[in-house]
Design an enzyme around this catalytic site. Sequence first.
Site, PDB file in Angstrom:
ATOM      1  N   SER A 135      38.467  36.251  39.532  1.00  0.00           N
ATOM      2  CA  SER A 135      39.448  35.746  40.437  1.00  0.00           C
ATOM      3  C   SER A 135      39.058  36.179  41.808  1.00  0.00           C
ATOM      4  CB  SER A 135      40.737  35.851  39.850  1.00  0.00           C
ATOM      5  OG  SER A 135      41.638  35.416  40.969  1.00  0.00           O
ATOM      6  N   TYR A 177      47.572  41.736  37.501  1.00  0.00           N
ATOM      7  CA  TYR A 177      46.440  40.743  37.499  1.00  0.00           C
ATOM      8  C   TYR A 177      45.123  41.091  38.326  1.00  0.00           C
ATOM      9  CZ  TYR A 177      44.356  36.073  37.759  1.00  0.00           C
ATOM     10  OH  TYR A 177      43.485  34.942  37.561  1.00  0.00           O
TER      11      TYR A 177
END
Length: 255
Positions: free
Chosen positions: A138, A151
Site C-alpha cells: 500500500s 495498518y
Amino acid sequence: MGQVAIVTGASSGIGRALALELAREGYDLGLTARRGDRLESLAVEIRASGTRAEYESADATRRDETHAALAALAERLGPVDLLVANAGIGLGTDALAPNAETLEAEFRVNVFGAFYAIEAVLPAMRERGSGHVVAISSLASHRGLPGAAGYCATKAALTRLVEGMRPDWARAGIGATIVHPGYVRSELTDRNRYRMPLLMETDRGARLIARAIRRRKKVYEFPWRMSLLVRHLVRHLPDRLLASRIRSDKRPAQS
C-alpha cells in the site's frame, strides 16, 4: 494448459477483480480466502469464460491451512507460476487506547499471511528456476497515519520483507513485484468514513496491477498523482498538520 496463478484473499475487492483479469489474460486460477461460498461463485464465473479455476478455503493467518490449500491447488492445476499475496485487513489503531490484539491481527494477515503463502510456493519455484511473486502492499507503507498506525506498519513490513528477499530470488530465477495501491474501492475502503482522495474503481485497479505483472515491475505505485503526493508531501508533513488534516476529513457514519 496455461500458466497457473494463485491469488490469496480472492473472495472480494482487488483479489477478486485481479483473479478475473488474470483469467482474461489466459492464466489458470487458484483461489484462496476464508469465504468458500464466494470463492465457489468466482470459480464458476471464471470457468464460464473457458479458463480453469479451482479454489480452497483457508485462513491466511494459519500456516498449516495456507500450505495445505496452496499444495492442493498446485496438485490440481499444475506448478504455480504466479503468486499474488493479496489477503489483507485494516482494523484501525486508537493511539490513546492501544490494543495489542488488534495490532497482532493485522500483522497475522498482512505480513505473516503473505509470508506463509510465499513460503508454500517458493521451494517449487526455486527448483524450476522460475516464478513470480506479487505482494499487494500500500502507499500507506510510506508514512504512519493517525488512526491507521498498525495498518501502515504492516504494509511497510511487507514491503521491506519482499524487498529484502527479492535479490536472492532474482538469482534463483524468481521475479518479484511489490504493488503500492492508493485508495481502491473494496469492502475495506467502503468502511472508511473519511474522504479518500483519488479513489479508484476496483476493476481499473486490477487492470493496472495486471499490467505491472506483465511488465514484471519491481515496484508499482498508483494512482501516480497519489504516489507523488504521498512520497513528496505527506511523508514530510509535520505530525500536527497531518493529524489535523485527517481529522478535518472525517465524516460521520451513514446509516
